[in-house]
Motif scaffolding. Structure first.
Motif, PDB file in Angstrom:
ATOM      1  N   LEU A  19      62.923 121.593 -78.930  1.00  0.00           N
ATOM      2  CA  LEU A  19      62.631 120.686 -80.036  1.00  0.00           C
ATOM      3  C   LEU A  19      62.686 119.230 -79.580  1.00  0.00           C
ATOM      4  O   LEU A  19      63.422 118.897 -78.645  1.00  0.00           O
ATOM      5  N   PRO A  20      61.931 118.346 -80.255  1.00  0.00           N
ATOM      6  CA  PRO A  20      62.001 116.912 -79.917  1.00  0.00           C
ATOM      7  C   PRO A  20      63.421 116.379 -80.089  1.00  0.00           C
ATOM      8  O   PRO A  20      64.170 116.839 -80.955  1.00  0.00           O
ATOM      9  N   LYS A  21      63.759 115.391 -79.277  1.00  0.00           N
ATOM     10  CA  LYS A  21      65.084 114.771 -79.324  1.00  0.00           C
ATOM     11  C   LYS A  21      64.939 113.312 -79.742  1.00  0.00           C
ATOM     12  O   LYS A  21      63.918 112.687 -79.481  1.00  0.00           O
ATOM     13  N   ALA A  23      65.396 109.384 -79.418  1.00  0.00           N
ATOM     14  CA  ALA A  23      65.315 108.541 -78.223  1.00  0.00           C
ATOM     15  C   ALA A  23      66.697 108.223 -77.658  1.00  0.00           C
ATOM     16  O   ALA A  23      66.872 108.151 -76.439  1.00  0.00           O
ATOM     17  N   LYS A  24      67.698 108.071 -78.521  1.00  0.00           N
ATOM     18  CA  LYS A  24      69.045 107.720 -78.043  1.00  0.00           C
ATOM     19  C   LYS A  24      69.660 108.830 -77.179  1.00  0.00           C
ATOM     20  O   LYS A  24      70.569 108.570 -76.394  1.00  0.00           O
ATOM     21  N   ALA A  25      69.149 110.055 -77.286  1.00  0.00           N
ATOM     22  CA  ALA A  25      69.664 111.161 -76.462  1.00  0.00           C
ATOM     23  C   ALA A  25      69.429 110.899 -74.978  1.00  0.00           C
ATOM     24  O   ALA A  25      70.118 111.453 -74.132  1.00  0.00           O
ATOM     25  N   PHE A  26      68.465 110.026 -74.659  1.00  0.00           N
ATOM     26  CA  PHE A  26      68.102 109.763 -73.273  1.00  0.00           C
ATOM     27  C   PHE A  26      68.789 108.517 -72.711  1.00  0.00           C
ATOM     28  O   PHE A  26      68.617 108.196 -71.539  1.00  0.00           O
ATOM     29  N   ASP A  27      69.568 107.812 -73.548  1.00  0.00           N
ATOM     30  CA  ASP A  27      70.185 106.545 -73.138  1.00  0.00           C
ATOM     31  C   ASP A  27      71.020 106.636 -71.869  1.00  0.00           C
ATOM     32  O   ASP A  27      71.017 105.717 -71.065  1.00  0.00           O
ATOM     33  N   LYS A  28      71.747 107.720 -71.699  1.00  0.00           N
ATOM     34  CA  LYS A  28      72.664 107.820 -70.552  1.00  0.00           C
ATOM     35  C   LYS A  28      72.075 108.615 -69.386  1.00  0.00           C
ATOM     36  O   LYS A  28      72.768 108.901 -68.420  1.00  0.00           O
ATOM     37  N   ILE A  29      70.802 108.942 -69.466  1.00  0.00           N
ATOM     38  CA  ILE A  29      70.143 109.652 -68.375  1.00  0.00           C
ATOM     39  C   ILE A  29      69.679 108.619 -67.352  1.00  0.00           C
ATOM     40  O   ILE A  29      69.037 107.627 -67.705  1.00  0.00           O
ATOM     41  N   ASN A  30      70.032 108.837 -66.087  1.00  0.00           N
ATOM     42  CA  ASN A  30      69.642 107.868 -65.054  1.00  0.00           C
ATOM     43  C   ASN A  30      69.367 108.591 -63.740  1.00  0.00           C
ATOM     44  O   ASN A  30      69.643 109.774 -63.590  1.00  0.00           O
ATOM     45  N   ARG A  31      68.824 107.831 -62.796  1.00  0.00           N
ATOM     46  CA  ARG A  31      68.397 108.422 -61.521  1.00  0.00           C
ATOM     47  C   ARG A  31      69.557 108.795 -60.600  1.00  0.00           C
ATOM     48  O   ARG A  31      69.329 109.408 -59.565  1.00  0.00           O
ATOM     49  N   VAL A  60      60.006 113.461 -77.535  1.00  0.00           N
ATOM     50  CA  VAL A  60      60.876 112.500 -78.209  1.00  0.00           C
ATOM     51  C   VAL A  60      60.435 112.437 -79.668  1.00  0.00           C
ATOM     52  O   VAL A  60      59.235 112.492 -79.964  1.00  0.00           O
ATOM     53  N   ALA A  61      61.392 112.332 -80.579  1.00  0.00           N
ATOM     54  CA  ALA A  61      61.099 112.352 -82.015  1.00  0.00           C
ATOM     55  C   ALA A  61      60.123 111.259 -82.441  1.00  0.00           C
ATOM     56  O   ALA A  61      59.398 111.426 -83.418  1.00  0.00           O
ATOM     57  N   ASP A  62      60.044 110.150 -81.707  1.00  0.00           N
ATOM     58  CA  ASP A  62      59.134 109.053 -82.076  1.00  0.00           C
ATOM     59  C   ASP A  62      57.711 109.259 -81.555  1.00  0.00           C
ATOM     60  O   ASP A  62      56.862 108.382 -81.671  1.00  0.00           O
ATOM     61  N   GLY A  63      57.420 110.414 -80.952  1.00  0.00           N
ATOM     62  CA  GLY A  63      56.074 110.724 -80.502  1.00  0.00           C
ATOM     63  C   GLY A  63      55.851 110.540 -79.009  1.00  0.00           C
ATOM     64  O   GLY A  63      54.848 111.004 -78.468  1.00  0.00           O
ATOM     65  N   ARG A  64      56.762 109.859 -78.329  1.00  0.00           N
ATOM     66  CA  ARG A  64      56.628 109.686 -76.881  1.00  0.00           C
ATOM     67  C   ARG A  64      57.118 110.943 -76.173  1.00  0.00           C
ATOM     68  O   ARG A  64      57.592 111.881 -76.804  1.00  0.00           O
ATOM     69  N   GLU A  75      68.314 117.826 -56.392  1.00  0.00           N
ATOM     70  CA  GLU A  75      67.933 116.455 -56.065  1.00  0.00           C
ATOM     71  C   GLU A  75      68.131 115.523 -57.251  1.00  0.00           C
ATOM     72  O   GLU A  75      68.111 115.943 -58.402  1.00  0.00           O
ATOM     73  N   LYS A  76      68.268 114.253 -56.923  1.00  0.00           N
ATOM     74  CA  LYS A  76      68.260 113.224 -57.952  1.00  0.00           C
ATOM     75  C   LYS A  76      66.797 112.891 -58.229  1.00  0.00           C
ATOM     76  O   LYS A  76      65.948 113.010 -57.341  1.00  0.00           O
ATOM     77  N   PRO A  77      66.481 112.491 -59.454  1.00  0.00           N
ATOM     78  CA  PRO A  77      65.087 112.221 -59.798  1.00  0.00           C
ATOM     79  C   PRO A  77      64.448 111.122 -58.955  1.00  0.00           C
ATOM     80  O   PRO A  77      65.112 110.162 -58.565  1.00  0.00           O
ATOM     81  N   ILE A  78      63.167 111.276 -58.713  1.00  0.00           N
ATOM     82  CA  ILE A  78      62.375 110.263 -58.052  1.00  0.00           C
ATOM     83  C   ILE A  78      61.992 109.197 -59.060  1.00  0.00           C
ATOM     84  O   ILE A  78      61.965 108.013 -58.768  1.00  0.00           O
ATOM     85  N   ALA A  79      61.695 109.632 -60.283  1.00  0.00           N
ATOM     86  CA  ALA A  79      61.327 108.709 -61.362  1.00  0.00           C
ATOM     87  C   ALA A  79      61.747 109.305 -62.694  1.00  0.00           C
ATOM     88  O   ALA A  79      61.752 110.529 -62.866  1.00  0.00           O
ATOM     89  N   ILE A  80      62.106 108.435 -63.638  1.00  0.00           N
ATOM     90  CA  ILE A  80      62.408 108.851 -65.012  1.00  0.00           C
ATOM     91  C   ILE A  80      61.856 107.798 -65.950  1.00  0.00           C
ATOM     92  O   ILE A  80      61.695 106.639 -65.572  1.00  0.00           O
ATOM     93  N   GLY A  81      61.578 108.197 -67.180  1.00  0.00           N
ATOM     94  CA  GLY A  81      61.183 107.196 -68.159  1.00  0.00           C
ATOM     95  C   GLY A  81      60.370 107.747 -69.309  1.00  0.00           C
ATOM     96  O   GLY A  81      59.930 108.895 -69.296  1.00  0.00           O
ATOM     97  N   PHE A  82      60.201 106.889 -70.325  1.00  0.00           N
ATOM     98  CA  PHE A  82      59.409 107.224 -71.505  1.00  0.00           C
ATOM     99  C   PHE A  82      57.943 106.938 -71.237  1.00  0.00           C
ATOM    100  O   PHE A  82      57.600 105.993 -70.532  1.00  0.00           O
ATOM    101  N   HIS A  83      57.072 107.758 -71.826  1.00  0.00           N
ATOM    102  CA  HIS A  83      55.635 107.589 -71.684  1.00  0.00           C
ATOM    103  C   HIS A  83      54.972 107.916 -73.013  1.00  0.00           C
ATOM    104  O   HIS A  83      55.435 108.789 -73.750  1.00  0.00           O
ATOM    105  N   ASP A  84      53.869 107.245 -73.295  1.00  0.00           N
ATOM    106  CA  ASP A  84      53.059 107.626 -74.452  1.00  0.00           C
ATOM    107  C   ASP A  84      52.308 108.891 -74.079  1.00  0.00           C
ATOM    108  O   ASP A  84      51.878 109.041 -72.945  1.00  0.00           O
ATOM    109  N   PRO A  85      52.180 109.796 -75.022  1.00  0.00           N
ATOM    110  CA  PRO A  85      51.518 111.082 -74.711  1.00  0.00           C
ATOM    111  C   PRO A  85      50.042 110.915 -74.369  1.00  0.00           C
ATOM    112  O   PRO A  85      49.432 109.944 -74.652  1.00  0.00           O
TER     113      PRO A  85
END
Length: 85
Positions: A19-21, A23-31, A60-64, A75-85
């Motif tokens: 299910l969509p989450k 946006a604040k659920a991703f605040d503490k996610i980092n590389r 993400v609940a806001d559509g992203r 491994e640790k991520p190479i890249a992370i972030g929000f994107h428009d669909p």
């Protein structure tokens, strides 16, 4: 299990029924986090759109979408972030 076995890709990292989450659920996610730690915090991604690398997407609940690009589960991520669909 051997260390290499612990890094093998697992089907449960992705779930089409995720299910969509908020946006604040991703605040503490980092590389600096491993994929395993991220999955523990967010649950499975809704899909893997990568080829070669794994590119996991969470809705993400806001559509992203929130994407994480990673080589394997240890491994640790190479890249992370929000994107428009």
């Amino acid at each position: 299990p051997k260390a290499a076995d612990a890094c093998e890709w697992k089907a449960e990292y992705v779930s089409a029924t995720a299910l969509p989450k908020e946006a604040k659920a991703f605040d503490k996610i980092n590389r600096s986090m491993t994929l395993k730690k991220i999955i523990q915090k967010l649950g499975p991604a809704s899909k893997d759109v990568g080829s070669g690398l794994h590119v996991l997407e969470w809705k993400v609940a806001d559509g992203r979408v929130f994407r994480i690009s990673v080589a394997n589960a240890c491994e640790k991520p190479i890249a992370i972030g929000f994107h428009d669909p």
